[in-house]
Design a protein around this motif. Structure first.
Motif, PDB file in Angstrom:
ATOM      1  N   ARG A   1      -1.109   5.828   6.840  1.00 17.06           N
ATOM      2  CA  ARG A   1       0.202   4.832   6.341  1.00 17.06           C
ATOM      3  C   ARG A   1       1.734   5.761   6.601  1.00 17.06           C
ATOM      4  O   ARG A   1       1.931   6.333   5.539  1.00 17.06           O
TER       5      ARG A   1
ATOM      6  N   GLU B   1       5.355   0.063   5.267  1.00 18.37           N
ATOM      7  CA  GLU B   1       4.912  -0.387   3.575  1.00 18.37           C
ATOM      8  C   GLU B   1       6.553  -0.052   3.429  1.00 18.37           C
ATOM      9  O   GLU B   1       7.082   1.011   3.057  1.00 18.37           O
TER      10      GLU B   1
ATOM     11  N   TYR C   1      -1.676   3.985  -7.225  1.00 19.51           N
ATOM     12  CA  TYR C   1      -1.588   3.232  -5.288  1.00 19.51           C
ATOM     13  C   TYR C   1      -2.592   3.482  -3.815  1.00 19.51           C
ATOM     14  O   TYR C   1      -2.725   2.844  -3.813  1.00 19.51           O
TER      15      TYR C   1
ATOM     16  N   HIS D   1      -5.417   1.754  -4.148  1.00 18.35           N
ATOM     17  CA  HIS D   1      -4.985   0.108  -4.192  1.00 18.35           C
ATOM     18  C   HIS D   1      -5.294  -1.048  -5.151  1.00 18.35           C
ATOM     19  O   HIS D   1      -5.382  -1.644  -5.260  1.00 18.35           O
TER      20      HIS D   1
ATOM     21  N   THR E   1      -2.747  -8.063   0.503  1.00 19.99           N
ATOM     22  CA  THR E   1      -3.340  -7.243   1.773  1.00 19.99           C
ATOM     23  C   THR E   1      -2.467  -6.300   2.530  1.00 19.99           C
ATOM     24  O   THR E   1      -1.069  -6.710   3.090  1.00 19.99           O
ATOM     25  N   LEU E   2      -2.035  -5.171   2.990  1.00 23.73           N
ATOM     26  CA  LEU E   2      -1.964  -4.006   3.641  1.00 23.73           C
ATOM     27  C   LEU E   2      -1.883  -4.465   4.833  1.00 23.73           C
ATOM     28  O   LEU E   2      -3.447  -4.119   5.040  1.00 23.73           O
TER      29      LEU E   2
END
Length: 288
Positions: free
Chosen positions: A22, A156, A261, A264, A271-272
């Motif tokens: 990510r 993000e 984090y 989650h 929703t990532l």
């Protein structure tokens, strides 16, 4: 033969289950809110939770990561673009078992990407993303035209603010600008240097309500960090505060944020999306 076949099967399964890192940009609306200190200690906290983390210092001209850890990286992203080094070669092992890349004028190199440079960057960064769970970019304070392009590429955003009215206003303005171009990018909020839990909760709630009311944009309050003298002591010693004193209130707070984090545990409402970092780099920097 049976053992060899079993090992091969496991390797293939591992490759199939391999996920891409990510990409996270840590930013603030103004300077002096503790953004780089958060980026460094958050990275280490994630590493302590068993995550593989690469921290990329993108604060061009005013990079603070080297200062905070009391060292100077022998290479930077400039060596990748201009001196033929691979991305693997310019990575420095940092405290807490994190990896670090110094940015130098890396953003300017991205701005001037051509097809050939992009192809090389794409190939090497793709491999890099398979080696990490998270790649954090510690951005410079505020938003420029070029840094805006980069912010649109990541998966993000983590926005750092303090309870000060000017910091809150600047954080809101920065996100308003980003939201005007990309309404889908997930955003997390962290309030630094709070004197009480009430102050931290109220600051985050105020920002979240403003985003929701005026931008119709839902954000996640990831947590807050207390105004702790441990931080200034650690900075003077050039040791990340989470390693300088793991029992300090600020260290426990950032470990809690990292746990929340990584797990989650911030509700089902967010929703990532799948990572499209490299595709976005091509879109925003090459216009394709």
């Amino acid at each position: 033969m049976k053992d060899q076949a079993e090992n091969l099967r496991r390797r293939l399964e591992a490759r199939q289950n391999q996920t891409m890192a990510r990409t996270i940009a840590v930013l603030s609306g103004k300077g002096g809110v503790g953004k780089s200190n958060f980026s460094l200690n958050f990275s280490i906290s994630l590493s302590k939770r068993g995550k593989r983390v690469l921290l990329f210092d993108m604060d061009i001209g005013m990079g603070n990561i080297d200062i905070l850890i009391g060292g100077h990286a022998p290479y930077s992203i400039i060596d990748f673009f201009e001196n033929g080094c691979s991305l693997e070669e310019i990575i420095t092992v940092g405290p807490g078992d994190i990896s670090i890349i110094t940015g130098g004028t890396g953003l300017m190199n991205l701005v001037s990407l051509d097809e050939e440079k992009y192809a090389r960057f794409n190939e090497e960064f793709s491999s890099l993303m398979k080696n990490y769970d998270y790649i954090l970019f510690d951005m410079g304070a505020g938003i420029t035209h070029d840094s805006m392009k980069f912010l649109l590429c990541v998966d993000e955003l983590v926005v750092i603010t303090t309870p000060e009215p000017t910091s809150i206003t600047d954080a809101y303005s920065a996100m308003k600008y980003i939201h005007s171009i990309n309404k889908e990018i997930p955003c997390f909020l962290v309030c630094n240097r709070v004197f009480t839990s009430k102050e931290g909760k109220e600051t985050l709630k105020r920002l979240q309500n403003a985003f929701l009311k005026f931008l119709d944009f839902e954000t996640v309050g990831l947590g807050y960090l207390p105004d702790d003298r441990t931080v200034s002591k650690a900075v003077s010693k050039q040791i990340p505060f989470v390693l300088f004193n793991a029992e300090a209130a600020v260290s426990k707070a950032i470990m809690d944020i990292a746990t929340r984090y990584a797990n989650h545990s911030f509700g089902e409402r967010l929703t990532l999306p799948k990572s499209h970092f490299l595709r976005n780099v091509k879109k925003y920097f090459l216009g394709k």
